[in-house]
Design an enzyme around this catalytic site. Structure first.
Site, mmCIF file in Angstrom:
data_model
loop_
_atom_site.group_PDB
_atom_site.id
_atom_site.type_symbol
_atom_site.label_atom_id
_atom_site.label_comp_id
_atom_site.label_asym_id
_atom_site.label_seq_id
_atom_site.Cartn_x
_atom_site.Cartn_y
_atom_site.Cartn_z
ATOM 1 N N SER A 14 0.832 -1.208 0.000
ATOM 2 C CA SER A 14 0.000 0.000 0.000
ATOM 3 C C SER A 14 0.860 1.249 0.000
ATOM 4 O O SER A 14 1.943 1.274 0.571
ATOM 5 C CB SER A 14 -0.916 0.046 1.222
ATOM 6 N N HIS A 24 -7.440 -3.572 4.757
ATOM 7 C CA HIS A 24 -6.852 -2.219 4.705
ATOM 8 C C HIS A 24 -7.657 -1.364 3.720
ATOM 9 O O HIS A 24 -8.049 -0.234 4.023
ATOM 10 C CB HIS A 24 -5.388 -2.336 4.278
ATOM 11 N N GLU A 72 -9.970 1.883 4.232
ATOM 12 C CA GLU A 72 -9.673 3.069 3.405
ATOM 13 C C GLU A 72 -10.952 3.626 2.760
ATOM 14 O O GLU A 72 -11.169 4.847 2.749
ATOM 15 C CB GLU A 72 -8.655 2.645 2.336
HETATM 16 P P1 NAP Z 1 -0.541 -1.071 -14.113
HETATM 17 O O1 NAP Z 1 0.138 0.253 -14.130
HETATM 18 O O2 NAP Z 1 -1.744 -1.256 -14.953
HETATM 19 O O3 NAP Z 1 0.565 -2.141 -14.537
HETATM 20 C C1 NAP Z 1 0.234 -3.486 -14.702
HETATM 21 C C2 NAP Z 1 1.437 -4.259 -15.198
HETATM 22 O O4 NAP Z 1 1.012 -5.603 -15.424
HETATM 23 C C3 NAP Z 1 1.998 -3.745 -16.508
HETATM 24 O O5 NAP Z 1 3.389 -3.874 -16.484
HETATM 25 C C4 NAP Z 1 1.383 -4.702 -17.508
HETATM 26 O O6 NAP Z 1 2.140 -4.859 -18.678
HETATM 27 C C5 NAP Z 1 1.394 -5.988 -16.738
HETATM 28 N N1 NAP Z 1 0.458 -6.957 -17.282
HETATM 29 C C6 NAP Z 1 -0.868 -6.819 -17.401
HETATM 30 N N2 NAP Z 1 -1.415 -7.920 -17.948
HETATM 31 C C7 NAP Z 1 -0.404 -8.783 -18.144
HETATM 32 C C8 NAP Z 1 -0.325 -10.093 -18.654
HETATM 33 N N3 NAP Z 1 -1.411 -10.739 -19.061
HETATM 34 N N4 NAP Z 1 0.876 -10.681 -18.705
HETATM 35 C C9 NAP Z 1 1.970 -10.019 -18.285
HETATM 36 N N5 NAP Z 1 1.964 -8.770 -17.789
HETATM 37 C C10 NAP Z 1 0.789 -8.173 -17.726
HETATM 38 O O7 NAP Z 1 -0.945 -1.494 -12.641
HETATM 39 P P2 NAP Z 1 -0.334 -1.042 -11.235
HETATM 40 O O8 NAP Z 1 -1.078 0.153 -10.756
HETATM 41 O O9 NAP Z 1 1.148 -0.999 -11.326
HETATM 42 O O10 NAP Z 1 -0.808 -2.246 -10.304
HETATM 43 C C11 NAP Z 1 -0.186 -3.524 -10.329
HETATM 44 C C12 NAP Z 1 -0.782 -4.359 -9.214
HETATM 45 O O11 NAP Z 1 -0.548 -3.678 -7.963
HETATM 46 C C13 NAP Z 1 -2.304 -4.521 -9.307
HETATM 47 O O12 NAP Z 1 -2.665 -5.778 -8.819
HETATM 48 C C14 NAP Z 1 -2.839 -3.447 -8.383
HETATM 49 O O13 NAP Z 1 -4.098 -3.763 -7.875
HETATM 50 C C15 NAP Z 1 -1.782 -3.450 -7.286
HETATM 51 N N6 NAP Z 1 -1.662 -2.196 -6.547
HETATM 52 C C16 NAP Z 1 -1.758 -0.990 -7.170
HETATM 53 C C17 NAP Z 1 -1.645 0.177 -6.417
HETATM 54 C C18 NAP Z 1 -1.740 1.537 -7.075
HETATM 55 O O14 NAP Z 1 -1.846 2.530 -6.346
HETATM 56 N N7 NAP Z 1 -1.665 1.627 -8.414
HETATM 57 C C19 NAP Z 1 -1.409 0.103 -5.040
HETATM 58 C C20 NAP Z 1 -1.272 -1.151 -4.455
HETATM 59 C C21 NAP Z 1 -1.400 -2.288 -5.207
HETATM 60 P P3 NAP Z 1 1.880 -3.932 -19.966
HETATM 61 O O15 NAP Z 1 2.440 -2.603 -19.601
HETATM 62 O O16 NAP Z 1 2.618 -4.638 -20.998
HETATM 63 O O17 NAP Z 1 0.403 -3.888 -20.202
#
Ligand code: NAP
Length: 465
Positions: free
Chosen positions: A133, A191, A195
């Site tokens: 987080s 969490h 939130e």
């Molecule tokens: P994001 O910016 O959309 O990035 C997702 C990543 O996953 C990208 O590198 C994407 O690759 C890759 N991906 C998606 N589909 C795929 C597939 N089928 N095979 C291989 N790679 C794939 O998402 P993010 O915000 O970084 O979040 C990532 C994770 O962390 C999620 O589960 C999210 O819920 C969690 N999270 C996010 C936050 C936040 O604030 N953003 C906070 C805590 C946790 P491409 O670029 O090639 O599409």
């Protein structure tokens, strides 16, 4: 020279965590998938962009990525939860060996995490479901990290995770081993539930002041800002002050944002799981349902044109507002922590709630002064509402909360989370409830039986009504 740690998925979170880890001196292997004309040389380009990644290795084929890592491999997955996670694990698996550790940092559902743990266990691969987080800035500067899974595997990844985590007020990392199975992802889910309600409570305060007193956003920020120097201090309140002050030309930006709240699922899971476990979390569920209801914008516009509600002017006492807010927040946290306590019993996890609250005191979205107090409470007692801190909050806020809900609803301002908290409080401290009538009704129409207060044996009675 081999890399010591791998990261798969260079999206918002993966990139920030990579930079954070590289800046601590770890040599990284970074992978992002190749999608023709869309995602090409993502890792290499990213490495070129930031000097701290100078030593990192970039890949878009998994075999070379896996080969570049020292064994046992330690690989953090930062991809979307659900099928993207499964696809990534399936693609990576042929290149993994017994002893390797996969850390899923996405927001996976804890039951999916448990399935993945048992699937990979056969091959001797450890799977650590890990809540992260703090959003993009937290990932870069120090997130709160909630790793669950095999305790021995945690020992091997802790030097990395604890280095990049935020630090609490005493300098300890906001990362601790949570427990076995899917407990890491479970607590991250809760969490997020807490939130949702923390955000909605602030939104309700804003609604009261905006529609009930006609203050403008900047004037509302003037009320909230001094609270940041006292026990109501929180990250979410802090960003709200900045949001309310933001203008675009002559207009407050908040007035240009469409009032339809989105969600990504973790709030729904929290409510569904709480129902499965028989735990009441009405404040959290009210926040979730408020988002759902907000999404029906077209209908709201139509109904309002046919039968408008007219918010009325309110006498607002700022002290009353603050006391009611603090109590409603406390009851929100109470619900989330009880949910985790019940889950720990059901799933046989040894959750340390004091430690858990401690790692939520920095780095994460729900960091606050109240979280520090709660960490202290759980170091002394397992019953939050039976602790003197709760009595103090109740003493200060009970009348204020009830008055606020009464006045606000009478003024036609919706207060789903404040109302839910008020009802939760009244029910939690009610020695005799009306549930005996429910039992009688159940017995009347369904012969479901009831227990009698004059028979402590627990025997089930049925009446031929
Ligand atoms: P994001 O910016 O959309 O990035 C997702 C990543 O996953 C990208 O590198 C994407 O690759 C890759 N991906 C998606 N589909 C795929 C597939 N089928 N095979 C291989 N790679 C794939 O998402 P993010 O915000 O970084 O979040 C990532 C994770 O962390 C999620 O589960 C999210 O819920 C969690 N999270 C996010 C936050 C936040 O604030 N953003 C906070 C805590 C946790 P491409 O670029 O090639 O599409």
């Amino acid at each position: 020279m081999k890399a010591v740690f791998g990261i798969v998925g260079l999206g918002v979170m993966g990139k920030s965590l990579s930079r954070n880890m590289a800046s601590k001196g770890f040599r990284l292997a970074l992978f992002n998938r190749y999608v023709q004309d869309k995602e090409e040389a993502v890792a290499e380009n990213f490495i070129r962009e930031f000097p701290e990644l100078e030593d990192a290795l970039g890949f878009e084929d998994l075999a070379s990525f896996a080969q570049s890592l020292e064994r046992p491999r330690k690989i953090l997955l930062m991809v979307q939860a659900g099928s993207a996670t499964d696809q990534t694990i399936d693609a990576l698996r042929p290149y993994l060996e017994a002893g390797d550790i996969l850390i899923d940092g996405g927001n996976a559902f804890f039951k999916d995490t448990e399935s993945r743990i048992s699937d990979l266990k056969e091959a001797g691969i450890h799977f650590m479901g890990t809540g992260v987080s703090g959003g993009e800035a937290g990932a870069l500067n120090g997130p709160s990290i909630m790793p669950g899974g095999d305790a021995a595997a945690y020992e091997k990844i802790s030097p990395f995770l604890e280095q990049i985590a935020a630090k609490d007020i005493n300098g300890k990392p906001c990362c601790t081993y949570i427990g076995s199975g899917g407990s890491g992802h479970f607590v991250k889910m809760v969490h997020n539930g807490i939130e949702y309600a923390e955000m909605q409570l602030i939104a309700e305060l804003y609604a009261l002041l905006r529609w009930g007193t006609q203050l403008n956003p900047d004037e509302i920020a003037d009320i909230f800002e001094p609270w940041l120097s006292g026990p109501a201090n929180s990250y979410l309140l802090e960003i709200t002050v900045s949001i309310l002050r933001k203008t675009e030309g002559e207009t407050f930006l908040i007035d240009l944002i469409l009032d339809q709240a989105a969600n990504k699922g973790t709030g729904s899971w929290t409510s569904i799981v709480a129902s499965d476990l028989g735990v009441a979390i009405p404040t959290i569920t009210a926040a979730l349902f408020a988002r759902f209801q907000s999404a029906f914008k077209a209908e709201r516009v139509q109904y309002a044109s046919q039968f408008p509600m007219h918010p009325e002017m309110l006498e607002v006492d700022v002290k009353e507002l603050l006391d009611a807010y603090q109590l409603a927040r406390f009851l929100n946290h109470q619900q989330g922590f009880v949910l985790m306590q019940q889950a720990a019993i059901q799933f046989e996890w040894q959750l340390n709630l004091s430690e858990l609250a401690r790692i939520w005191t920095n780095g994460c979205i729900i960091r606050s002064q109240m979280m520090r107090d709660i960490s202290h409470v759980f170091s002394e007692s397992q019953l939050l509402l039976a602790h003197p801190l709760a009595w103090h909050t109740l003493d200060a806020g009970k009348e204020a909360l009830l008055a606020l809900v009464g006045k606000g609803l009478a003024a036609q301002i919706p207060l789903p989370c404040f109302s839910a908290s008020a009802n939760y409080m009244l029910m939690a401290f009610q020695e005799d409830s009306s549930a005996n009538l429910i039992q009688a009704q159940r017995d009347f129409f369904g012969a479901h039986t009831y227990q009698r207060v004059d028979d402590p044996s627990g025997k089930k009675y049925h009446t031929n009504w």
